[in-house]
Design a protein around this motif. Structure first.
Motif, short mmCIF file in Angstrom:
data_model
loop_
_atom_site.label_atom_id
_atom_site.label_comp_id
_atom_site.label_asym_id
_atom_site.label_seq_id
_atom_site.Cartn_x
_atom_site.Cartn_y
_atom_site.Cartn_z
N MET A 169 44.26 15.20 44.32
CA MET A 169 42.65 14.50 44.20
C MET A 169 43.49 12.84 44.69
SD MET A 169 40.99 13.80 40.80
CE MET A 169 41.27 15.42 40.26
N LEU A 170 42.53 12.28 45.37
CA LEU A 170 42.79 10.92 45.59
C LEU A 170 41.42 10.16 45.34
CD1 LEU A 170 44.64 8.82 46.84
CD2 LEU A 170 43.68 9.53 48.94
N ILE A 171 41.48 9.20 44.60
CA ILE A 171 40.36 8.39 44.36
C ILE A 171 40.68 7.01 44.64
CG2 ILE A 171 39.09 7.70 42.29
CD1 ILE A 171 39.64 10.05 40.65
N ALA A 172 39.64 6.49 45.17
CA ALA A 172 39.32 5.02 45.66
C ALA A 172 38.58 4.38 44.57
CB ALA A 172 38.89 4.72 47.16
N PHE A 173 39.07 3.48 43.85
CA PHE A 173 38.68 2.84 42.80
C PHE A 173 38.68 1.41 42.89
CE2 PHE A 173 39.11 1.06 38.24
CZ PHE A 173 37.82 1.37 37.94
N ASN A 174 37.39 0.52 42.78
CA ASN A 174 37.44 -0.82 42.85
C ASN A 174 37.44 -1.22 41.40
OD1 ASN A 174 36.93 -3.43 43.81
ND2 ASN A 174 34.75 -3.08 43.62
N LEU A 217 42.02 1.08 32.49
CA LEU A 217 41.46 2.27 33.30
C LEU A 217 40.89 3.34 32.58
CD1 LEU A 217 43.96 2.60 36.25
CD2 LEU A 217 41.94 1.15 36.14
N ALA A 218 41.23 3.25 31.36
CA ALA A 218 40.50 4.43 30.54
C ALA A 218 39.44 4.31 30.00
CB ALA A 218 41.46 4.49 29.00
N GLY A 219 38.65 3.14 30.33
CA GLY A 219 37.15 2.78 30.19
C GLY A 219 36.27 3.25 31.00
N PHE A 220 36.74 3.91 32.26
CA PHE A 220 35.95 3.98 33.52
C PHE A 220 35.75 5.61 33.59
CE2 PHE A 220 37.66 -0.09 33.98
CZ PHE A 220 36.55 -0.96 34.20
N GLY A 221 35.92 6.40 32.55
CA GLY A 221 35.68 7.81 32.81
C GLY A 221 36.37 8.58 34.20
N LEU A 222 37.42 8.21 34.43
CA LEU A 222 38.30 8.81 35.55
C LEU A 222 38.80 10.06 35.00
CD1 LEU A 222 40.04 5.56 36.36
CD2 LEU A 222 38.62 6.67 37.95
N PRO A 223 39.01 11.02 35.95
CA PRO A 223 39.36 12.33 35.65
C PRO A 223 40.90 12.21 34.87
CG PRO A 223 38.88 12.17 37.81
CD PRO A 223 38.84 10.90 37.38
N PRO A 224 41.11 13.26 34.10
CA PRO A 224 42.35 13.52 33.52
C PRO A 224 43.70 13.58 34.33
CG PRO A 224 41.24 15.39 32.97
CD PRO A 224 40.17 14.50 33.75
N ARG A 225 44.80 13.22 34.08
CA ARG A 225 46.13 13.34 34.77
C ARG A 225 45.96 12.77 36.09
NH1 ARG A 225 44.53 17.83 32.26
NH2 ARG A 225 43.71 19.03 34.05
N VAL A 226 45.16 11.41 36.33
CA VAL A 226 45.45 10.69 37.44
C VAL A 226 45.95 9.51 37.10
CG1 VAL A 226 43.35 11.74 38.81
CG2 VAL A 226 43.07 9.57 37.40
N TYR A 227 46.59 8.88 37.78
CA TYR A 227 47.64 7.61 37.74
C TYR A 227 47.50 6.52 38.86
CZ TYR A 227 49.55 10.69 34.15
OH TYR A 227 49.46 11.50 33.02
N ALA A 228 47.52 5.52 38.45
CA ALA A 228 47.37 4.56 39.64
C ALA A 228 48.70 4.58 40.73
CB ALA A 228 47.53 3.00 39.07
N ALA A 229 48.36 4.61 41.90
CA ALA A 229 49.47 4.42 43.02
C ALA A 229 49.27 3.25 43.64
CB ALA A 229 48.97 5.59 44.26
N GLY A 230 50.19 2.50 42.64
CA GLY A 230 50.38 0.92 43.00
C GLY A 230 49.53 0.21 41.77
N THR A 289 45.87 8.97 41.95
CA THR A 289 45.88 10.31 42.31
C THR A 289 46.60 11.02 41.23
OG1 THR A 289 46.96 11.62 44.20
CG2 THR A 289 48.23 9.62 43.47
N ASP A 290 46.65 12.44 41.55
CA ASP A 290 47.35 13.41 40.66
C ASP A 290 48.50 13.86 41.53
OD1 ASP A 290 45.77 14.94 42.33
OD2 ASP A 290 45.16 16.36 40.84
N ASN A 291 48.76 13.41 42.34
CA ASN A 291 49.80 13.90 43.42
C ASN A 291 51.01 12.96 43.32
OD1 ASN A 291 51.36 14.33 45.60
ND2 ASN A 291 49.84 15.34 46.81
N GLY A 292 52.02 13.31 42.59
CA GLY A 292 53.45 12.47 42.28
C GLY A 292 53.95 12.14 43.78
N THR A 293 53.73 13.03 44.63
CA THR A 293 54.79 12.97 45.89
C THR A 293 53.88 11.69 46.72
OG1 THR A 293 55.21 15.38 45.85
CG2 THR A 293 55.55 14.08 48.14
N LEU A 294 52.53 12.04 46.74
CA LEU A 294 51.78 11.04 47.44
C LEU A 294 51.97 9.62 46.80
CD1 LEU A 294 49.63 9.88 49.57
CD2 LEU A 294 47.98 10.65 47.93
N ALA A 295 51.70 9.61 45.49
CA ALA A 295 52.01 8.25 44.58
C ALA A 295 53.42 7.63 45.12
CB ALA A 295 51.92 8.50 43.16
N GLN A 296 54.61 8.37 45.26
CA GLN A 296 55.87 7.89 45.27
C GLN A 296 55.84 7.47 46.92
OE1 GLN A 296 59.05 10.39 45.45
NE2 GLN A 296 60.59 8.76 45.43
#
Length: 150
Positions: free
Chosen positions: A1-6, A26-39, A52-59
């Motif tokens: 999963m990849l989310i573009a968030f403003n 970020l917890a206050g914005f109703g984002l899906p579980p197990r996603v983390y900021a890539a940057g 994203t929830d994709n660790g390889t992509l985040a790295q």
């Protein structure tokens, strides 16, 4: 999963905050579980944040060895000279070492952006300019420190 968030101004790029009093996260914005900021964007910065929830992509996006381009639209006080812009293009020396060369473009006119709360400070006697700065690193407050250095 990849989310573009403003990411809004004065929101942390994480889901928890241990400071007292706690700051908005970020917890206050109703984002899906197990996603983390890539940057990261600074607490006092706003704009596109990928989650994203994709660790390889985040790295690949965040690890400095991959040198992924990161584009920032930056408002600076004054009008930078061609020499100052060239310094940024060549790389500047910061207290933690030299930066890699940056890509720099002037915005003329300024970009049209969403309203910010609180509004950006406006001063009648100090002009400002907008730059598009692309870097391949991600040091703490790097873009602010680079523009301050020149």
């Amino acid at each position: 999963m990849l989310i573009a968030f403003n990411k809004p101004f004065n929101v942390l790029c994480q889901f928890t905050d241990r400071s007292v009093p706690p700051r908005p996260t970020l917890a206050g914005f109703g984002l899906p579980p197990r996603v983390y900021a890539a940057g990261r964007l600074d607490h006092d910065s706003e704009g596109l944040l990928l989650l994203t929830d994709n660790g390889t992509l985040a790295q690949k996006l965040t690890d400095p060895k991959h040198k992924a381009d990161k584009l920032y639209w930056v408002q600076v006080e004054g009008t930078p000279s061609d020499e100052q812009l060239q310094q940024l293009r060549d790389g500047v020396v910061l207290n933690d070492g030299p930066t890699l060369p940056a890509k720099i473009e002037r915005f003329d006119p300024a970009p049209e952006l969403w309203p910010r709360d609180p509004p950006v400070r406006f001063r009648k006697t100090v002009p400002d300019s907008w730059l598009a700065i692309t870097i391949r690193e991600g040091r703490n407050r790097q873009v602010r420190r680079m523009t301050a250095a020149v």
